[in-house]
Design an enzyme around this catalytic site. Structure first.
Site, PDB file in Angstrom:
ATOM      1  N   GLY A  51       0.830  -1.197   0.000  1.00 41.98           N
ATOM      2  CA  GLY A  51       0.000   0.000   0.000  1.00 41.98           C
ATOM      3  C   GLY A  51       0.863   1.244   0.000  1.00 41.98           C
ATOM      4  O   GLY A  51       0.521   2.259   0.601  1.00 41.98           O
ATOM      5  N   ASP A 108      -2.433  -7.182  -6.422  1.00 42.62           N
ATOM      6  CA  ASP A 108      -3.537  -7.204  -5.478  1.00 42.62           C
ATOM      7  C   ASP A 108      -3.201  -8.259  -4.437  1.00 42.62           C
ATOM      8  O   ASP A 108      -3.168  -9.464  -4.735  1.00 42.62           O
ATOM      9  CB  ASP A 108      -4.841  -7.560  -6.208  1.00 42.62           C
ATOM     10  CG  ASP A 108      -6.052  -7.583  -5.288  1.00 42.62           C
ATOM     11  OD1 ASP A 108      -5.868  -7.646  -4.053  1.00 42.62           O
ATOM     12  OD2 ASP A 108      -7.184  -7.554  -5.797  1.00 42.62           O
ATOM     13  N   TYR A 167     -13.916  -3.178  10.991  1.00 44.70           N
ATOM     14  CA  TYR A 167     -12.557  -2.666  10.808  1.00 44.70           C
ATOM     15  C   TYR A 167     -11.733  -2.909  12.071  1.00 44.70           C
ATOM     16  O   TYR A 167     -10.587  -3.388  12.009  1.00 44.70           O
ATOM     17  CB  TYR A 167     -12.616  -1.182  10.484  1.00 44.70           C
ATOM     18  CG  TYR A 167     -11.266  -0.523  10.346  1.00 44.70           C
ATOM     19  CD1 TYR A 167     -10.499  -0.687   9.197  1.00 44.70           C
ATOM     20  CD2 TYR A 167     -10.755   0.283  11.368  1.00 44.70           C
ATOM     21  CE1 TYR A 167      -9.266  -0.085   9.065  1.00 44.70           C
ATOM     22  CE2 TYR A 167      -9.523   0.896  11.244  1.00 44.70           C
ATOM     23  CZ  TYR A 167      -8.780   0.710  10.088  1.00 44.70           C
ATOM     24  OH  TYR A 167      -7.553   1.311   9.971  1.00 44.70           O
ATOM     25  N   LYS A 210      -8.215  -5.290  12.540  1.00 45.22           N
ATOM     26  CA  LYS A 210      -6.951  -4.790  13.067  1.00 45.22           C
ATOM     27  C   LYS A 210      -6.603  -5.448  14.399  1.00 45.22           C
ATOM     28  O   LYS A 210      -5.424  -5.677  14.711  1.00 45.22           O
ATOM     29  CB  LYS A 210      -7.023  -3.268  13.229  1.00 45.22           C
ATOM     30  CG  LYS A 210      -7.086  -2.518  11.908  1.00 45.22           C
ATOM     31  CD  LYS A 210      -5.839  -2.751  11.066  1.00 45.22           C
ATOM     32  CE  LYS A 210      -5.817  -1.882   9.824  1.00 45.22           C
ATOM     33  NZ  LYS A 210      -4.565  -2.054   9.037  1.00 45.22           N
TER      34      LYS A 210
END
Length: 252
Positions: free
Chosen positions: A16, A61, A153, A157
């Site tokens: 990323g 990806d 989310y 994490k």
């Protein structure tokens, strides 16, 4: 900016790495003298091109089968080794628990958690023959606190936080250190998207700042500095740790 010695400089891979925190992290590691590769689904554009300089771009990806092994292989083919992996790629997700379709849950965990685990495994296989390395997982302040609509989310994490500790213990005999950085809110595309989804973005931002003891958002430079420390020889005795770069949010 330091010019890397291409005969001896360590090699870092930032996933990323073409936007948000990733660009700043990659630029900081370059400035610290590392040879840097970045990966993303699309090439860097605009200011990111200048910030990344001569960093190697590897398209991919991370959720596709075989992509982590291919990406690590391309980096090793180009530079001869891999010393640092920064698992920065991720996506934010907002939605009520009762409204989240299973497909969305799978997609969030596929990138935020499983891809990072697969990248860690691929990187470790490359690091072991060369004497070890450092892996840094990007978490979130939300990995240790609950916020309505961000539960999926948070869970993705939180799972990565647990994986970080387990991987640190398992890979320690190979001199591979595994740590994490847990940023607070900063002006990145993920946060901009979240603010844009709020009924009143200005009020949402003001409410957020009231919850931060230092009273400001994180900057990408704040986060990159923590990553750079964990990637450096100065952190040689640090593994299984998570550095909160959140202005005191999780210390309240």
């Amino acid at each position: 900016m330091t010019t890397p010695d291409h005969t001896s400089a360590r090699v870092a891979l930032v996933t990323g790495g073409t936007s948000g925190f990733g660009v700043e992290i990659a630029a900081r590691l370059r400035a610290d003298g590392m040879r840097v590769a970045v990966t993303g689904r699309r090439p860097p554009v605009g200011e990111a091109v200048e910030r990344l300089g001569d960093a190697l771009f590897v398209a991919g990806d991370l959720t596709e089968r075989g992509a982590p092994e291919r990406i690590v292989g391309e980096v090793v083919d180009a530079f001869g080794r891999l010393d640092v992996l920064v698992n920065n790629a991720g996506r934010r997700h907002a939605g009520l628990i009762v409204d989240n379709p299973v497909e969305e849950l799978v997609d969030v965990f596929a990138l935020n958690t499983i891809a990072a685990m697969a990248m860690t495994a691929a990187a470790a296989r490359a690091m072991i023959p060369t004497g070890g390395g450092a892996i840094i997982n990007m978490l979130s302040r939300l990995a240790s606190s609950g916020v309505p609509t961000l539960t999926t989310y948070t869970a993705s994490k939180g799972a990565l936080a647990a994986y970080t500790q387990g991987a640190a213990v398992e890979l320690a005999p190979h001199n591979i250190r595994v740590n994490a950085v847990a940023p607070g809110m900063a002006r990145t595309p993920l946060i901009e998207d979240w603010l844009a989804d709020q009924p009143n973005p200005d009020r949402a931002l003001a409410d957020t700042l009231r919850d931060i003891p230092l009273g400001r958002l994180a900057t990408p430079e704040d986060v990159a500095a923590a990553v750079a420390y964990l990637a450096s020889p100065e952190a040689a005795y640090v593994t299984g740790a998570s550095i909160a770069v959140d202005g005191g949010y999780t210390a309240r």
